[in-house]
Scaffold this motif. Structure first.
Motif, short mmCIF file in Angstrom:
data_model
loop_
_atom_site.label_atom_id
_atom_site.label_comp_id
_atom_site.label_asym_id
_atom_site.label_seq_id
_atom_site.Cartn_x
_atom_site.Cartn_y
_atom_site.Cartn_z
N PRO A 480 0.96 -1.33 -0.16
CA PRO A 480 0.04 0.11 -0.05
C PRO A 480 0.79 1.34 0.14
O PRO A 480 0.43 2.37 -0.34
N TYR A 481 2.07 1.52 0.39
CA TYR A 481 2.78 2.56 0.70
C TYR A 481 3.26 2.76 -1.13
O TYR A 481 3.29 3.89 -1.30
N LEU A 482 3.60 1.66 -1.77
CA LEU A 482 3.91 1.91 -3.18
C LEU A 482 2.80 2.43 -3.91
O LEU A 482 2.88 3.17 -4.73
N GLU A 483 1.72 1.92 -3.57
CA GLU A 483 0.40 2.14 -4.18
C GLU A 483 0.03 3.73 -4.00
O GLU A 483 -0.38 4.05 -4.91
N LEU A 485 2.20 6.10 -3.98
CA LEU A 485 2.68 6.53 -4.84
C LEU A 485 2.35 6.50 -6.68
O LEU A 485 2.90 7.21 -7.61
N GLY A 486 1.21 5.83 -6.59
CA GLY A 486 0.65 5.46 -7.76
C GLY A 486 1.48 4.23 -8.53
O GLY A 486 0.73 4.00 -9.88
N ILE A 487 2.25 3.24 -7.73
CA ILE A 487 2.71 2.21 -8.42
C ILE A 487 1.80 1.06 -8.16
O ILE A 487 1.26 0.78 -7.02
N ALA A 488 1.34 0.57 -9.36
CA ALA A 488 0.43 -0.92 -9.22
C ALA A 488 1.46 -2.06 -8.86
O ALA A 488 2.73 -2.32 -9.69
N VAL A 489 0.96 -2.64 -7.80
CA VAL A 489 1.82 -3.96 -7.16
C VAL A 489 1.20 -4.90 -7.26
O VAL A 489 -0.12 -5.16 -7.03
N SER A 490 1.81 -6.13 -8.06
CA SER A 490 1.05 -7.56 -7.70
C SER A 490 2.08 -8.22 -6.98
O SER A 490 3.23 -7.91 -6.99
N VAL A 491 1.76 -9.46 -6.29
CA VAL A 491 2.52 -10.19 -5.40
C VAL A 491 2.04 -11.60 -5.87
O VAL A 491 0.80 -11.99 -5.66
N ARG A 492 3.13 -12.45 -6.06
CA ARG A 492 2.99 -13.87 -6.45
C ARG A 492 3.91 -14.77 -5.68
O ARG A 492 4.92 -14.51 -5.67
N THR A 493 2.98 -15.76 -5.02
CA THR A 493 4.05 -16.69 -4.21
C THR A 493 4.06 -18.16 -4.99
O THR A 493 2.92 -18.60 -5.37
N LEU A 494 5.21 -18.60 -5.16
CA LEU A 494 5.34 -19.60 -6.10
C LEU A 494 5.81 -20.78 -5.25
O LEU A 494 6.47 -20.43 -4.32
N ASP A 495 5.65 -21.90 -5.92
CA ASP A 495 6.35 -23.21 -5.26
C ASP A 495 7.96 -22.93 -5.77
O ASP A 495 8.39 -22.34 -6.32
N SER A 496 8.70 -23.78 -4.86
CA SER A 496 10.00 -23.57 -4.75
C SER A 496 10.76 -23.97 -6.10
O SER A 496 11.65 -23.33 -6.54
N VAL A 497 10.12 -24.68 -7.00
CA VAL A 497 10.77 -25.14 -8.24
C VAL A 497 10.36 -23.80 -9.17
O VAL A 497 11.40 -23.27 -9.98
N GLN A 498 9.14 -23.43 -9.36
CA GLN A 498 9.03 -22.38 -10.07
C GLN A 498 9.91 -20.92 -9.61
O GLN A 498 10.28 -20.42 -10.60
N TYR A 499 9.80 -20.82 -8.43
CA TYR A 499 10.51 -19.71 -7.94
C TYR A 499 12.19 -19.96 -8.28
O TYR A 499 12.61 -18.73 -8.77
N GLU A 500 12.62 -20.86 -8.21
CA GLU A 500 14.21 -21.32 -8.42
C GLU A 500 14.33 -20.82 -9.81
O GLU A 500 15.37 -20.28 -10.38
N ASN A 501 13.28 -21.36 -10.60
CA ASN A 501 13.75 -21.40 -12.13
C ASN A 501 13.49 -19.98 -12.60
O ASN A 501 14.34 -19.33 -13.45
N ARG A 502 12.67 -19.10 -11.99
CA ARG A 502 12.37 -17.56 -12.44
C ARG A 502 13.72 -16.91 -12.07
O ARG A 502 14.16 -16.00 -12.48
N ARG A 503 14.09 -17.15 -10.89
CA ARG A 503 15.07 -16.62 -10.13
C ARG A 503 16.45 -16.85 -11.01
O ARG A 503 17.42 -15.93 -11.29
N ARG A 504 16.67 -17.88 -11.32
CA ARG A 504 18.14 -18.23 -12.11
C ARG A 504 17.92 -17.53 -13.41
O ARG A 504 19.03 -17.48 -13.99
#
Length: 632
Positions: A480-483, A485-504
């Motif tokens: 809400p603090y970023l919002e 400022l007018g910034i649209a914010v989305s939050v996604r919690t991924l399983d560990s495999v998806q997260y690692e693949n996206r981070r790598r």
């Protein structure tokens, strides 16, 4: 397991036991590699970077262990995430490595836990190097054996080094300056460096996990040739104190103590590896694991949440002292944890936008509401290590070093001490948001109909990806603090495999990143912050930093001639990283929190630099176990 540099270099948010990089140690500068008037190398039993070596040649055991600790029992450990791989070579590139693999494999050296950074021989019995640090030679122990009874050979060392350097982004960066690994005798292996003067290389050459060449070049039970570049769930051949007994993919790994372990009588092994079995149980989030611990399905639980530490341990076993809560001070490492921007995305190119994100983060309120005030905020990439933290304005040797990159760093590096914005109340938060809005406007961003747009008129939106609900709670507080400022914010919690693949693959806008630091920063800084690592999949340069000043300062760290110069170089790097605002700093805590069922005994006190020595030097206590009512 004991936290050593091998774990710090891996640097996950919760995995403490991935690639076994051994110990961080720099060689003393005063001792020559060759005796005067002789061409024979002087072989050393230990390598130290801070002060004298505590344990002399021929020592019998480390001082903090109980040499009479009984062998036996089972310990059940919590692991967050999942696994689909036992091949350490491609960890960080493919699959999720199972915890426990590092207890199956060994390194040339291992460290003591009551000295800051001293390495003693494990697979190697001794090492030598010349005065100019241009190469190092390690001599293997004649008695070192694989679990199938075959000897560990120089060919195994060369095979392992080449496989890791070729296939692992982390090892490739870490060993960039080691250009050759070759056998030079029946039990000797030589590491040749690309130039003299890199004082850390002789020591860190002994840190990589050693693989069995004959096993990896053989075939599996189905007659298929093994591939060191692929994930596998075939139980690997090791040489260490444990072997993998059984596993359930993604759920559990059971290690059994090797009764005829070749190194059980080594001084570095006496009084350790006491449990007959170590079971790693995997859970997808902390809350489920915590409940499993309360239900006596786990023996230890490392608590990451300050709020849960304060509120979640009110069950009867705690009151009855059958479950013990303990805090252990962390004096062996420092770190930076923060919301890391992906600079590969054009949105984050302007440092003023990145500063605005920091101004919008009311950390003080977040800590009070989400963590019961348990933490302090990171103010350094070496937080917790005052020797390396940039404070005040640069002076003396640090200033001289920064002068060499003055035209490549923000002007504030020389004029303004770095400080995070301070919130904690509505008035301070509003003032910080006003300053953030001013910076955004200065950078060409505008607020139209309560939506922030970039200089081209495109609405600004960001996605935070998270690995577990704990991280998600922190982002949802920030949102809400970023919002505002007018910034649209989305939050996604991924399983560990998806997260690692996206981070790598660097497929993210913002993630929570951690850079753990050892007591002797060095070559790993290239993988953390160097330009060469920015676009290399699997590297830990998560923001994609490509900064010539940073590269130059990393070189100065690696080639520092003494401890004072190393500290000055680290302070200079810290200051430049901070003022470039590559992350929104989050928090640190100077201790580890553990809850455990009271069924075990330990040396008292625990070694100063081994706060997480679980379960290496603990042992099963039948008397205590009877009182806790452990199910049979």
């Amino acid at each position: 397991m004991a936290i050593s540099r091998r774990h710090l270099l891996q640097g996950g948010a919760f995995v403490a036991l991935t690639p076994a990089l051994g110990t961080a140690a720099c060689f003393p500068t005063a001792t020559p590699a060759y005796a005067e008037g002789s061409s024979e190398p002087v072989w050393r039993h230990a390598l130290a970077s801070l002060g004298d070596i505590k344990y002399p040649a021929g020592f019998k055991r480390f001082g903090y262990v109980n040499p009479d600790a009984p062998k036996g029992g089972v310990v059940r450990m919590f692991e967050l995430g999942t696994f689909d791989n036992f091949n350490i070579v491609i960890n960080g590139v493919k699959g999720s490595l199972a915890n426990g693999v590092t207890m199956v494999l060994e390194t040339l050296t291992t460290r003591s836990l009551d000295e800051p950074l001293t390495a003693y021989g494990q697979l190697a019995e001794a090492a030598a190097y010349p005065d100019d640090f241009s190469y190092a030679i390690y001599r293997l122990r004649a008695e070192a054996r694989w679990h199938d009874g075959k000897p560990v050979t120089p060919d195994d060392i060369v095979f392992s080094f080449d496989a890791l350097k070729k296939n692992s982004p982390m090892y490739s960066a870490y060993y960039r300056h080691i250009v050759k690994c070759e056998p030079v005798g029946e039990r000797d292996v030589k590491f040749t460096f690309d130039m003299p003067g890199n004082r850390e290389l002789p020591a860190i050459a002994g840190e990589f996990p050693v693989l069995s060449k004959h096993w990896w070049e053989g075939t599996d039970a189905q007659g298929r040739k093994r591939d060191v570049t692929a994930t596998t769930l075939e139980i690997p051949l090791g040489s260490g104190p444990y072997r993998i007994k059984e596993f359930v993919a993604s759920r559990s790994v059971v290690l059994e103590r090797v009764k005829d372990y070749w190194g059980k009588d080594l001084a570095v092994s006496v009084g350790q590896n006491n449990f007959d079995q170590i079971r790693f149980e995997f859970f997808r989030d902390d809350s489920v694991g915590r409940e499993a611990f309360k239900a006596d399905q786990l023996d230890w639980f490392s608590e990451r949440s300050g709020k849960q530490w304060s509120t979640a341990y009110d069950f009867p076993a705690v009151t009855e002292k059958r479950v013990i809560k303990e805090k252990f001070p962390d004096e062996s490492s420092g770190r930076m944890q923060g919301f890391a921007f992906n600079l590969r995305r054009p949105l984050f190119a302007d440092v003023r936008l990145r500063r605005a994100f920091n101004l919008a983060y009311d950390w003080e309120t977040s800590d009070r509401l989400l963590s019961n005030g348990e933490y302090h905020r990171d103010s350094s990439y070496f937080d917790g290590m005052p020797e390396f933290m940039a404070t005040g304005l640069p002076e003396d040797q640090e200033l001289q070093i920064l002068e060499t990159v003055r035209d490549k760093v923000p002007a504030e590096v020389f004029t303004t001490p770095y400080k995070n914005p301070v919130g904690g109340n509505d008035e301070a938060s509003r003032a910080n948001l006003r300053e953030a809005s001013r910076l955004l406007k200065e950078a060409g961003f505008e607020n139209r109909d309560r939506k922030l747009v970039d200089p081209s008129g495109k609405p600004v939106s960001v996605e935070f990806i998270c690995q577990d609900p704990g991280d998600e709670r922190g982002v949802l507080f920030y949102k809400p603090y970023l919002e505002r400022l007018g910034i649209a914010v989305s939050v996604r919690t991924l399983d560990s495999v998806q997260y690692e693949n996206r981070r790598r693959s660097f497929d993210f806008d913002i993630i929570t990143a951690i850079w753990p630091q050892s007591l002797s920063p060095g070559n790993e800084q290239r993988d953390f912050f160097g330009s060469e690592a920015a676009d290399r999949p699997g590297s830990r340069n998560y923001p994609g930093i490509k900064n010539p000043a940073v590269d130059a300062l990393i070189d100065r760290i690696i080639f520092a001639k003494d401890r004072a110069e190393l500290a000055a170089c680290c302070k200079a790097l810290d200051r430049v990283l901070l003022w470039n605002c590559y992350v929104v700093p989050q928090f640190n805590i100077p201790y580890e929190r553990y809850a455990r069922w009271d069924r075990f005994s330990r040396p008292d006190p625990l070694p100063k630099y081994g706060i997480s020595a679980f379960p290496d030097i603990w042992w099963w206590d039948a008397g205590k176990a009877a009182k806790t009512g452990k199910p049979t």
